[in-house]
Design a protein around this motif. Structure first.
Motif, PDB file in Angstrom:
ATOM      1  N   ILE B 249       0.812  -1.133   0.062  1.00  0.00           N
ATOM      2  CA  ILE B 249      -0.113  -0.088  -0.080  1.00  0.00           C
ATOM      3  C   ILE B 249       1.021   1.499  -0.070  1.00  0.00           C
ATOM      4  O   ILE B 249       0.530   2.299  -0.101  1.00  0.00           O
ATOM      5  CB  ILE B 249      -1.177   0.074   1.172  1.00  0.00           C
ATOM      6  CG1 ILE B 249      -1.829  -1.238   1.196  1.00  0.00           C
ATOM      7  CG2 ILE B 249      -1.888   1.277   1.172  1.00  0.00           C
ATOM      8  CD1 ILE B 249      -2.512  -1.423  -0.036  1.00  0.00           C
ATOM      9  N   HIS B 250       1.991   1.153   0.587  1.00  0.00           N
ATOM     10  CA  HIS B 250       2.785   2.553   0.429  1.00  0.00           C
ATOM     11  C   HIS B 250       3.775   2.602  -0.790  1.00  0.00           C
ATOM     12  O   HIS B 250       4.367   3.675  -0.782  1.00  0.00           O
ATOM     13  CB  HIS B 250       3.940   2.284   1.727  1.00  0.00           C
ATOM     14  CG  HIS B 250       4.961   1.223   1.729  1.00  0.00           C
ATOM     15  ND1 HIS B 250       4.583  -0.087   1.558  1.00  0.00           N
ATOM     16  CD2 HIS B 250       6.182   1.063   1.140  1.00  0.00           C
ATOM     17  CE1 HIS B 250       5.631  -1.048   1.396  1.00  0.00           C
ATOM     18  NE2 HIS B 250       6.758  -0.207   1.090  1.00  0.00           N
ATOM     19  N   LYS B 251       3.461   1.580  -1.705  1.00  0.00           N
ATOM     20  CA  LYS B 251       4.292   1.785  -3.174  1.00  0.00           C
ATOM     21  C   LYS B 251       3.142   2.550  -4.125  1.00  0.00           C
ATOM     22  O   LYS B 251       1.891   2.042  -3.914  1.00  0.00           O
ATOM     23  CB  LYS B 251       4.691   0.356  -3.324  1.00  0.00           C
ATOM     24  CG  LYS B 251       6.130   0.123  -2.568  1.00  0.00           C
ATOM     25  CD  LYS B 251       6.785  -1.006  -3.146  1.00  0.00           C
ATOM     26  CE  LYS B 251       8.141  -1.323  -2.268  1.00  0.00           C
ATOM     27  NZ  LYS B 251       8.187  -2.795  -2.526  1.00  0.00           N
ATOM     28  N   PRO B 252       3.587   2.833  -5.071  1.00  0.00           N
ATOM     29  CA  PRO B 252       2.810   3.284  -6.180  1.00  0.00           C
ATOM     30  C   PRO B 252       2.153   2.210  -6.877  1.00  0.00           C
ATOM     31  O   PRO B 252       2.527   0.907  -6.824  1.00  0.00           O
ATOM     32  CB  PRO B 252       3.545   3.732  -7.330  1.00  0.00           C
ATOM     33  CG  PRO B 252       4.802   4.079  -6.667  1.00  0.00           C
ATOM     34  CD  PRO B 252       5.036   3.254  -5.541  1.00  0.00           C
ATOM     35  N   PRO B 253       0.749   2.120  -7.176  1.00  0.00           N
ATOM     36  CA  PRO B 253       0.177   3.406  -7.666  1.00  0.00           C
ATOM     37  C   PRO B 253      -0.893   4.012  -6.247  1.00  0.00           C
ATOM     38  O   PRO B 253      -0.991   5.100  -6.444  1.00  0.00           O
ATOM     39  CB  PRO B 253      -1.010   3.034  -8.585  1.00  0.00           C
ATOM     40  CG  PRO B 253      -1.073   1.526  -8.480  1.00  0.00           C
ATOM     41  CD  PRO B 253       0.176   0.932  -7.851  1.00  0.00           C
ATOM     42  N   ILE B 254      -0.818   3.242  -5.413  1.00  0.00           N
ATOM     43  CA  ILE B 254      -1.760   3.702  -4.221  1.00  0.00           C
ATOM     44  C   ILE B 254      -0.845   4.580  -3.372  1.00  0.00           C
ATOM     45  O   ILE B 254      -1.393   5.764  -2.850  1.00  0.00           O
ATOM     46  CB  ILE B 254      -2.215   2.539  -3.364  1.00  0.00           C
ATOM     47  CG1 ILE B 254      -3.186   1.761  -4.296  1.00  0.00           C
ATOM     48  CG2 ILE B 254      -3.063   3.132  -2.087  1.00  0.00           C
ATOM     49  CD1 ILE B 254      -3.846   0.492  -3.501  1.00  0.00           C
ATOM     50  N   THR B 307     -12.038  16.241  -9.399  1.00  0.00           N
ATOM     51  CA  THR B 307     -12.642  14.793  -9.635  1.00  0.00           C
ATOM     52  C   THR B 307     -11.548  13.964  -8.985  1.00  0.00           C
ATOM     53  O   THR B 307     -10.420  14.326  -8.699  1.00  0.00           O
ATOM     54  CB  THR B 307     -12.683  14.480 -11.022  1.00  0.00           C
ATOM     55  OG1 THR B 307     -11.626  14.502 -11.633  1.00  0.00           O
ATOM     56  CG2 THR B 307     -13.924  15.108 -11.683  1.00  0.00           C
ATOM     57  N   SER B 308     -11.982  12.765  -8.309  1.00  0.00           N
ATOM     58  CA  SER B 308     -10.927  11.846  -7.911  1.00  0.00           C
ATOM     59  C   SER B 308     -11.023  10.576  -8.732  1.00  0.00           C
ATOM     60  O   SER B 308     -11.706   9.735  -8.463  1.00  0.00           O
ATOM     61  CB  SER B 308     -11.281  11.416  -6.565  1.00  0.00           C
ATOM     62  OG  SER B 308     -12.774  11.106  -6.550  1.00  0.00           O
ATOM     63  N   LEU B 309     -10.565  10.592  -9.722  1.00  0.00           N
ATOM     64  CA  LEU B 309     -10.366   9.462 -10.724  1.00  0.00           C
ATOM     65  C   LEU B 309      -9.175   8.582 -10.340  1.00  0.00           C
ATOM     66  O   LEU B 309      -8.194   9.087  -9.984  1.00  0.00           O
ATOM     67  CB  LEU B 309     -10.091   9.925 -12.233  1.00  0.00           C
ATOM     68  CG  LEU B 309     -11.321  10.711 -12.729  1.00  0.00           C
ATOM     69  CD1 LEU B 309     -10.937  11.483 -13.774  1.00  0.00           C
ATOM     70  CD2 LEU B 309     -12.677   9.765 -12.856  1.00  0.00           C
ATOM     71  N   MET B 310      -9.285   7.400 -10.525  1.00  0.00           N
ATOM     72  CA  MET B 310      -8.190   6.362 -10.606  1.00  0.00           C
ATOM     73  C   MET B 310      -7.108   6.715 -11.839  1.00  0.00           C
ATOM     74  O   MET B 310      -5.797   6.922 -11.470  1.00  0.00           O
ATOM     75  CB  MET B 310      -8.683   4.952 -10.714  1.00  0.00           C
ATOM     76  CG  MET B 310      -9.465   4.530  -9.483  1.00  0.00           C
ATOM     77  SD  MET B 310      -9.991   2.857  -9.727  1.00  0.00           S
ATOM     78  CE  MET B 310     -10.434   2.431  -7.984  1.00  0.00           C
ATOM     79  N   ALA B 322      -2.886  -0.855 -14.188  1.00  0.00           N
ATOM     80  CA  ALA B 322      -2.281  -0.724 -12.727  1.00  0.00           C
ATOM     81  C   ALA B 322      -3.081   0.023 -11.559  1.00  0.00           C
ATOM     82  O   ALA B 322      -3.414  -0.446 -10.708  1.00  0.00           O
ATOM     83  CB  ALA B 322      -0.818  -0.487 -12.760  1.00  0.00           C
ATOM     84  N   LYS B 323      -3.528   1.186 -12.216  1.00  0.00           N
ATOM     85  CA  LYS B 323      -3.941   2.328 -11.196  1.00  0.00           C
ATOM     86  C   LYS B 323      -5.230   1.878 -10.917  1.00  0.00           C
ATOM     87  O   LYS B 323      -5.901   2.026  -9.946  1.00  0.00           O
ATOM     88  CB  LYS B 323      -4.038   3.472 -11.879  1.00  0.00           C
ATOM     89  CG  LYS B 323      -2.610   4.193 -11.715  1.00  0.00           C
ATOM     90  CD  LYS B 323      -2.842   5.759 -12.380  1.00  0.00           C
ATOM     91  CE  LYS B 323      -1.646   6.549 -12.155  1.00  0.00           C
ATOM     92  NZ  LYS B 323      -1.812   7.965 -12.587  1.00  0.00           N
ATOM     93  N   GLY B 324      -6.083   1.074 -11.833  1.00  0.00           N
ATOM     94  CA  GLY B 324      -7.350   0.670 -11.826  1.00  0.00           C
ATOM     95  C   GLY B 324      -7.382  -0.527 -11.096  1.00  0.00           C
ATOM     96  O   GLY B 324      -8.450  -1.122 -10.740  1.00  0.00           O
ATOM     97  N   GLN B 325      -6.086  -1.089 -10.669  1.00  0.00           N
ATOM     98  CA  GLN B 325      -6.083  -2.320 -10.078  1.00  0.00           C
ATOM     99  C   GLN B 325      -6.623  -3.540 -10.821  1.00  0.00           C
ATOM    100  O   GLN B 325      -7.090  -4.654 -10.290  1.00  0.00           O
ATOM    101  CB  GLN B 325      -6.712  -2.356  -8.421  1.00  0.00           C
ATOM    102  CG  GLN B 325      -6.341  -1.242  -7.607  1.00  0.00           C
ATOM    103  CD  GLN B 325      -4.805  -1.779  -7.439  1.00  0.00           C
ATOM    104  OE1 GLN B 325      -4.329  -2.952  -7.183  1.00  0.00           O
ATOM    105  NE2 GLN B 325      -4.021  -0.718  -7.044  1.00  0.00           N
ATOM    106  N   CYS B 326      -6.765  -3.519 -11.906  1.00  0.00           N
ATOM    107  CA  CYS B 326      -7.331  -4.436 -12.839  1.00  0.00           C
ATOM    108  C   CYS B 326      -6.466  -5.765 -12.818  1.00  0.00           C
ATOM    109  O   CYS B 326      -6.913  -7.089 -12.584  1.00  0.00           O
ATOM    110  CB  CYS B 326      -7.419  -4.207 -14.187  1.00  0.00           C
ATOM    111  SG  CYS B 326      -8.011  -2.499 -14.377  1.00  0.00           S
ATOM    112  N   ILE B 327      -5.061  -5.296 -12.490  1.00  0.00           N
ATOM    113  CA  ILE B 327      -4.136  -6.440 -12.672  1.00  0.00           C
ATOM    114  C   ILE B 327      -4.106  -7.502 -11.197  1.00  0.00           C
ATOM    115  O   ILE B 327      -3.673  -8.457 -11.444  1.00  0.00           O
ATOM    116  CB  ILE B 327      -2.741  -5.898 -12.831  1.00  0.00           C
ATOM    117  CG1 ILE B 327      -2.549  -5.112 -11.640  1.00  0.00           C
ATOM    118  CG2 ILE B 327      -2.592  -5.018 -14.134  1.00  0.00           C
ATOM    119  CD1 ILE B 327      -0.890  -4.553 -11.829  1.00  0.00           C
TER     120      ILE B 327
END
Lengths: 638, 424, 43
Positions: B249-254, B307-310, B322-327
């Motif tokens: 959680i401390h690493k990108p993208p979050i 806006t708060s978009l992923m 990656a940002k959408g966490q699809c992976i």
């Protein structure tokens, strides 16, 4: 003759020196203001290291000594945001927009004057020279009343700022203190030059004095442009601050504060925009005078005036998108988030409106040109082809304004969270829409070419080949644009973007090559008939008014976009807007507000025109009365 | 004010009636004033409409302008000496009305108020304030934790459920976590105090970090090093629960900062009615598992606009995934790290046309592109067997920009079974 | 010059120049962005 030329050069040099001397204190003052605060600071830093606080420039990343107060943290309340029972922001919006309309008008008109007066001086044809001179004089006369209105509106704007946003304005004026004084002084210089220029017109009519007069218009424009640059530095600072640290404390370098990331793109964009806008307003003035005039002579004059103003306006309109592109690129370079808010996010619908406006501008221009062919004897041969142009334009326009929804149907839109969603990825760089606008511009080029050759027949030996070549070149250009547009549908979006480049290249090829070819072909061409100024239809004049109104509206729209992209910041990322009006309005509200501003501007300026016509009506009466009465009097006394 | 103008005109009407004797002139004058009255009436109605609806959601404002246009043209007919001026004015009103109407016809987007964002002083907050911040990070707002689909920058609810009884298909339900942490420490598989005995893919958060000694440290370790201990049944499929699908959680993208993680944890305690450890203690527990160099800087945080978009669509396609966490859940050929097995493998170039033809397909899509879009914004429209329904969050329609969605659709529709993956 | 004023010759020459020019422009500018006329058929 040689002596005269020498005198001319001498006079211009002398004037330039005079201006140089006038501006010298300012130029000297600028760096010294910057260095003056830096140099002792450097020493002080060495002497007592920790007493002096240092800050880092948010944009230039240089270290500087903190000399200003931090940006105030405002709270909603009567201290920071005193108000009437009305939205302060809307009042400020109104005051600002009106000041800007008048300001850009009075900045643009002297530039036209300069161009037209110069044309009058260099032209060999004495009658034409006189007409140009008269036209320039007419222009400056219009701008004179508008000039005082600009100053009044500027005063209103400052009072609005002081009374409704005192915290913000005191912060801004704290940082721009020296700039604001220079601004005020230059405003005085501008007024002085303008009045000498206007009232000295008749005195400085001949020979050497005329050149002095002409160079005064150059000075006038230099001062005016510098004025605008200074004013731009404030909005540039608000959008992309520099020269202050993270808390908004001034770091002592005034040049950094002025020369922010967006300053130069804004300057260029505004100059071009002002010129196009000024052309539109003058064209509307000419149209009004044309429609109101009773004699053929007046009609001929105002017809001609409208044509010149329209041509100048459109000439500055064409490079405007490129300046806009530069500005946009710099915005993206400065903060990508800002660019996205503009083009793909919250404000993207406004760009859809802009697309419509661009279409309207080109349609009006075309319509005017077709109508203008009506006053040319010999241009009848083109008239029957115009309906095909209309068809092409209509098709192009339809494609251009249709929001493209290949992937997202309305049901899906709803599923995506309805209208709150920034839906505009689709509208971005669609090759189909690019095809539409390129078809429109190419057709405008074609209309211009037809207009220019309307009453002429080429006499060059390769005339036939030239005509055929031109026709085939245009046909190929249309085919190429449409082919690329269709091709774009079949390849994925990420590669499709690339197709817009050859499309634009095609349009520009048409513009440059065909204009060049046409003017070569028309050199020494046989005239079929004269241009009968004043014989243009009344409808064409409404097209001019439409052009002017659309211009005004578009300027209001783009100004709104530029200003609201800061979202909830007074000064981007430095000073937050904590008033109750920190949110961004809906598109509809903005459109209503822009309409109101546009109409208010036009009502006032029509009133100004009307006032001018009251004055003008008296003059001919007096002069007519004066001359005949002057002639018989001596006779009677004898 | 309008009535005064009307009264004057009515007075004029009467005055003309009385004063002008010649019938023709009288008729003309009367007619003119009559037109004047109508025009004034229209004008004031227009102004009243404008005034009353200035702030409203009413989209009829341009009607006012049209009324004024009509007025001016009517007046231009009868006041011939001013007709040019009036006609010009009328045209301008018409243009303005058209453009206003156009603006009102478009979808209305209002950029809401900015988030109230004073500089956060994490260490001086009360536990309740800290917990509120934590709830914002997890769900996007205070009090939103029971809302379906609420999701904040931490993106936790994409996989975790937070309330007893709610579905937790991809990741453990986090209800009762503070108490459970201590139990997990006693699990032999956790191998407390002896990380080298662990059978998981990653033994330690970083060499020398050791294992958790108390419940809070367990939570911290789970955030910093998800694969250090995997709850049975929630590992990446095929790894026999050796590897966790959860990102660090401390690493990108979050990239949550330590202070934000502390806020999240504080909420987890407080909502169960348990006193949370102090802010300093929590941060300390994270410092044990996150080396100095890996800690995200709080100062880098930028206000993210309205806006708060992923993902906003400007990123390259692999970053969008990656940002959408699809992976985390899907295997996507050609996308590095996309080896999830919770959802189907995405080879939509081949599978989408087949699924539209499936007799059990009840969606509205007509083309593969539409099908992919539908699957993202409305995952339950068609559920691929044997995967269960309601596993994929239904929030991607709001959390990805249209540009990002389009890039995803473009990419996925080019992925075909047995063919090399498309270029990124 | 007189040959050029023959309509047929003029049309042919113009077509060659125009088509050649636009094909060149398209090809060159598309190539700069990794695109070409056959992109569609290769994929």
């Amino acid at each position: 003759m040689g002596l005269l030329a020498g005198k001319r050069v001498f006079s211009i040099m002398a004037l330039c020196m005079m201006v140089g001397l006038l501006l010298l204190p300012i130029v000297v003052a600028l760096p010294s203001l910057a260095i003056g605060e830096e140099a002792p600071a450097g020493d002080a830093a060495k002497k007592d290291g920790d007493k002096v606080e240092k800050g880092r420039d948010v944009y230039y990343k240089t270290e500087g000594i903190v000399v200003g107060a931090p940006a105030p943290k405002t709270v909603d309340g009567p201290r920071d945001y005193p108000r009437y029972n009305f939205e302060s922001r809307v009042l400020l919006w109104f005051a600002n927009q009106q000041h800007l309309y008048y300001g850009s008008f009075v900045l643009a008109v002297p530039i036209f004057c300069m161009i037209i007066e110069f044309m009058g001086v260099v032209t060999k044809d004495k009658a034409l020279a006189k007409r140009y001179d008269q036209l320039a004089y007419d222009f400056i006369k219009i701008s004179l009343t508008a000039y005082s209105l600009t100053a009044i509106l500027g005063g209103i704007l400052i009072f609005t700022f002081l009374t409704l946003y005192p915290a913000f304005f005191s912060y801004l004026s704290g940082i721009f203190r020296p700039v604001m004084h220079i601004y005020a002084l230059m405003f005085v210089a501008e007024s002085g030059t303008l009045y000498i220029y206007y009232y000295g017109w008749d005195k400085m009519k001949e020979g050497f004095l005329k050149w002095i007069h002409l160079s005064m218009s150059v000075i006038l424009n230099i001062i005016g442009t510098l004025l605008m640059f200074l004013a731009n530095s404030w909005i540039g600072f608000m959008m992309s601050p520099a020269g202050v640290d993270e808390q908004g404390r001034y770091l002592g370098n005034i040049w950094h504060v002025i020369h922010t990331a967006l300053w130069n793109p804004l300057n260029l964009h505004r100059i071009l925009g002002n010129m196009a806008f000024g052309g539109g307003v003058v064209a509307a003035y000419a149209a009004y005078k044309f429609l109101a005039s009773k004699t053929d002579e007046d009609r001929a004059h105002y017809d001609w005036m409208g044509y010149i103003a329209m041509a100048l306006g459109v000439a500055f309109l064409i490079p405007l998108p490129f300046a806009g592109y530069w500005l946009m690129r710099e915005v993206y370079a400065y903060r990508q988030q800002m660019g996205i808010t503009l083009m793909g996010g919250l404000l993207a619908w406004l760009f859809i409106i802009q697309a419509t406006m661009i279409g309207i501008l080109f349609l009006s221009t075309n319509y005017y040109l077709w109508q203008a062919m009506g006053r040319m004897r010999g241009a009848e041969k083109y008239q029957r082809y115009i309906k095909y142009l209309v068809f092409i334009l209509a098709c192009g326009y339809m494609v251009f304004i249709t929001p493209h929804t290949m992937v997202m149907t309305p049901a899906e839109l709803k599923a995506m969270g309805g209208q709150q969603h920034p839906v505009l990825g689709n509208y971005g760089v669609m090759s189909a829409k690019n095809g539409g606008i390129n078809v429109i511009i190419t057709t405008t080029v074609l209309s211009f070419v037809w207009y220019m050759r309307g009453n002429k027949v080429s006499t060059v030996s390769w005339a036939k080949f030239g005509n055929i070549f031109m026709g085939i070149f245009f046909a190929c250009a249309y085919f190429n644009i449409i082919f690329l547009a269709v091709y774009g549908y079949y390849i994925p979006a990420n590669v499709r973007v690339g197709l817009s480049v050859p499309q634009v290249a095609t349009t520009l090829s048409c513009l440059f090559f065909m204009f060049a070819l046409n003017s070569v072909m028309m050199k020494g061409a046989k005239q079929l008939g004269p241009i009968e100024w004043g014989k243009i239809s009344a409808r064409s004049q409404y097209a001019l008014i439409m052009l002017a109104t659309a211009f005004t509206w578009m300027m209001g729209l783009m100004g709104y976009i530029r200003s609201s992209v800061r979202l909830f910041w007074h000064v981007n990322e430095i000073m937050r807007d904590n008033s109750p009006w920190a949110y961004t309005h809906t598109v509809g509200f903005a459109a209503n507000m822009i309409s109101f501003n546009v109409l208010f501007f036009w009502i006032t300026i029509l009133f100004v025109f009307w006032l001018g016509s009251l004055g003008a009506k008296k003059v001919p009466v007096e002069s007519k009365a004066g001359i005949p009465s002057g002639v018989p009097q001596p006779a009677a006394s004898h | 004010m309008g009535w005064m103008a009307l009264a004057i005109l009515a007075g004029l009407l009467v005055y003309f009636q009385v004063s002008i004797s010649e019938p023709a002139a009288k008729k003309r004058a009367v007619f003119k004033t009559f037109i004047g009255i109508i025009a004034t009436f229209l004008l004031f109605m227009a102004i009243a409409n404008y005034k009353n609806n200035f702030y409203g959601e009413n989209r009829l404002l341009p009607v006012s302008l049209v009324m004024i246009t009509v007025t001016t043209f009517v007046m231009a007919l009868y006041f011939t000496n001013l007709s040019a001026l009036l006609k010009i004015g009328g045209l301008m009103f018409f243009v303005a009305a058209f453009l206003s109407g156009y603006g009102n016809w478009l979808p209305q987007v209002e950029g809401g108020f900015p988030p109230v964002e004073e500089k956060k002083t994490w260490d001086s907050m009360t536990p309740q304030q800290l917990a509120d911040e934590g709830e914002k990070i997890i769900f996007g707002g205070v009090g939103k934790n029971k809302e379906q689909g609420a999701i904040g920058k931490g993106q936790c609810p994409l996989c975790h459920a937070f309330h007893a009884g709610m579905l937790g298909e991809r990741a453990p339900n986090l209800a009762g976590l503070p108490g459970r942490g201590k139990e997990r420490l006693e699990d032999p598989k956790y191998s407390k105090g002896n990380p080298s005995k662990r059978e998981y893919e990653v033994k330690e958060a970083f060499p020398g970090s050791g294992t958790a000694e108390n419940g809070q440290e367990y939570i911290a370790e789970s955030h910093a090093c998800p694969s250090c201990y995997v709850v049975a049944g929630y590992g990446v499929k095929g790894t026999n629960d050796k590897q966790s699908p959860m990102p660090s959680i401390h690493k990108p993208p979050i990239s949550l900062s330590l202070a934000e993680l502390a806020a999240v944890d504080t909420w987890m305690y407080l909502r169960e009615g348990i006193d949370a450890p102090s802010f300093e203690e929590i941060v300390k527990s994270y410092e044990k598992f996150i080396p100095e160099a890996d800690r995200p800087k709080q100062a880098d945080e930028k206000p993210a606009g309205a806006t708060s978009l992923m993902a906003d669509g400007t990123e390259p396609i692999d970053q969008i995934f990656a940002k959408g966490q699809c992976i985390s859940c899907h295997t996507i050929p050609g996308i590095p790290g996309a080896v999830g097995t919770i959802g189907p493998k995405l080879e939509e170039g081949t599978t989408a046309p087949q699924r539209i033809k499936d007799p059990t397909y009840k969606g509205t899509a007509k083309s593969p592109a539409e099908y992919i879009m539908e699957s993202i914004v409305d995952p339950s429209a068609y559920v691929v067997k044997p995967f269960p329904d309601n596993t994929m969050p239904k929030v991607f329609g709001q959390k990805l920009s249209a540009g990002a969605l389009k890039k995803i659709v473009d990419y996925l529709s080019q992925v075909k079974t047995g063919a090399p993956p498309p270029k990124i | 010059m007189s040959a050029l004023n023959n309509p047929v010759v003029a049309v042919i020459v113009s077509l060659i120049i125009s088509v050649g020019y636009f094909v060149f422009v398209d090809h060159y500018l598309m190539d700069m962005q990794g695109l070409d006329f056959w992109y569609l058929f290769r994929n």
